[in-house]
Design a protein around this motif. Structure first.
Motif, short mmCIF file in Angstrom:
data_model
loop_
_atom_site.label_atom_id
_atom_site.label_comp_id
_atom_site.label_asym_id
_atom_site.label_seq_id
_atom_site.Cartn_x
_atom_site.Cartn_y
_atom_site.Cartn_z
N LEU A 61 66.66 -11.39 39.44
CA LEU A 61 65.60 -12.05 38.77
C LEU A 61 65.32 -12.90 37.71
N ALA A 62 66.52 -13.24 37.82
CA ALA A 62 66.55 -14.14 36.38
C ALA A 62 66.81 -15.66 38.13
N LEU B 214 65.15 -16.22 40.16
CA LEU B 214 64.21 -16.63 40.94
C LEU B 214 63.35 -16.97 39.81
N ASP B 215 63.25 -16.46 38.62
CA ASP B 215 62.89 -17.20 37.47
C ASP B 215 63.06 -18.53 36.89
N ALA B 216 64.18 -18.45 37.60
CA ALA B 216 64.94 -20.01 37.58
C ALA B 216 64.56 -21.09 38.17
N HIS C 10 56.86 -9.10 42.13
CA HIS C 10 57.13 -10.56 41.71
C HIS C 10 56.74 -11.77 42.65
N ASN D 229 57.39 -13.98 44.19
CA ASN D 229 58.83 -14.73 45.04
C ASN D 229 59.93 -13.82 45.51
#
Length: 310
Positions: free
Chosen positions: A235-236, A238-240, A265, A267
């Motif tokens: 998740l981190a 993907l967020d980045a 999410h 993505n």
């Protein structure tokens, strides 16, 4: 004398397995009594799935083998009551289904299909995607499922690299093993397919460190096992923007809880553990062949090595 075969799979599937297994055994000339209700001490073979009624194998003192209906074995290999030989399911239907799902989603991401399918406004004058020969797909896990998927992707002209616990030789697929080999595959995979078993060694194999080793914007496709991925790290990433998208079919907890961040999410694509399934028509032939082998005192197909966990 007939062989006594206990069906200990999902009760809802008993009618179809009764017909398919009976036919497959008859085709091999095996006289068998196939039932869901046989005295434990009379059972010669157990056709088994972890969601079936049998959890304690101790009473089955005569059983020559437990014949699994699932490809995955992590839910059974740690059972201390299971002392009989245990075989996992490897069959044409399961392999074909997985290959179709994997190639479908690789092509989906390769062609950027989501951009047009999920558009919210008119889109035109977009660049064409690269050719498959200019895209590298990595496959982690080169067993029966992974090797076949890798070959299918190679046949579509993708540059395919693979990684496994031990070295493999697959035509057209550059294969690696070991930690250095894993870093090599991660470092060049634009799309990464996970088809490894769930073992102590593969738990959280894809973590923050390894996501950082991948090309920025790479895609993760996981039809293998949920515990292969550190969920928080994914998740981190993907967020980045380090990971561009994740298509996930398997999870630590199934069904995936309604409040899990993956659902919302933008993505992440969630599919409900449908990448492939055991098909009774093809699975029955594998089970019947293993019963024939057991009766002929020949080695079983797809015998699980409990020391390595699959």
């Amino acid at each position: 004398m007939s062989v006594k075969v206990l069906y200990a799979g999902n009760p809802a599937q008993w009618p179809v397995y009764d017909a398919e297994l009976s036919g497959a055994l008859a085709d091999l000339g095996i006289t068998a009594h196939l039932s869901r209700d046989i005295a434990a001490t009379d059972v010669d073979y157990i056709v088994y799935a972890p969601n079936g009624p049998v959890q304690d194998f101790t009473p089955f003192t005569r059983a020559k083998a437990v014949l699994g209906l699932w490809a995955g074995v992590e839910k059974v290999v740690g059972n201390p009551t299971l002392t009989q030989p245990y075989t996992r399911m490897v069959d044409d239907g399961l392999t074909e289904g997985m290959t179709e799902w994997v190639t479908g989603h690789v092509l989906r991401h390769h062609l950027g299909m989501d951009t047009y399918i999920h558009r919210t406004q008119p889109i035109w004058n977009c660049p064409a995607p690269p050719l498959a020969r200019d895209r590298t797909v990595g496959v982690l896990g080169l067993g029966a499922l992974g090797a076949t998927a890798a070959q299918a992707l190679r046949a579509l002209n993708f540059n395919v690299v693979g990684w496994s616990r031990t070295p493999k030789q697959i035509d057209g697929v550059e294969s690696f093993s070991g930690e250095a080999g894993l870093q090599t595959v991660l470092g060049c995979a634009d799309i990464l397919v996970l088809l490894l078993p769930a073992t102590a060694q593969t738990k959280n194999l894809l973590n923050a460190v390894r996501f950082a080793q991948m090309p920025k914007g790479a895609v993760i496709i996981n039809p293998g096992r949920g515990p292969l991925i550190d969920d928080a790290a994914l998740l981190a990433a993907l967020d980045a923007g380090q990971i561009g998208h994740a298509t996930l079919d398997v999870f630590r907890v199934e069904p995936l809880p309604d409040d899990h961040p993956y659902w919302a999410h933008p993505n992440v694509t969630v599919t409900p553990h449908i990448a492939s399934d055991t098909r009774p028509a093809t699975a029955a032939r594998v089970i019947a062949e293993n019963i024939r082998r057991g009766e002929a005192d020949e080695p079983f197909l797809h015998l699980v090595d409990r020391a390595v966990g699959y």
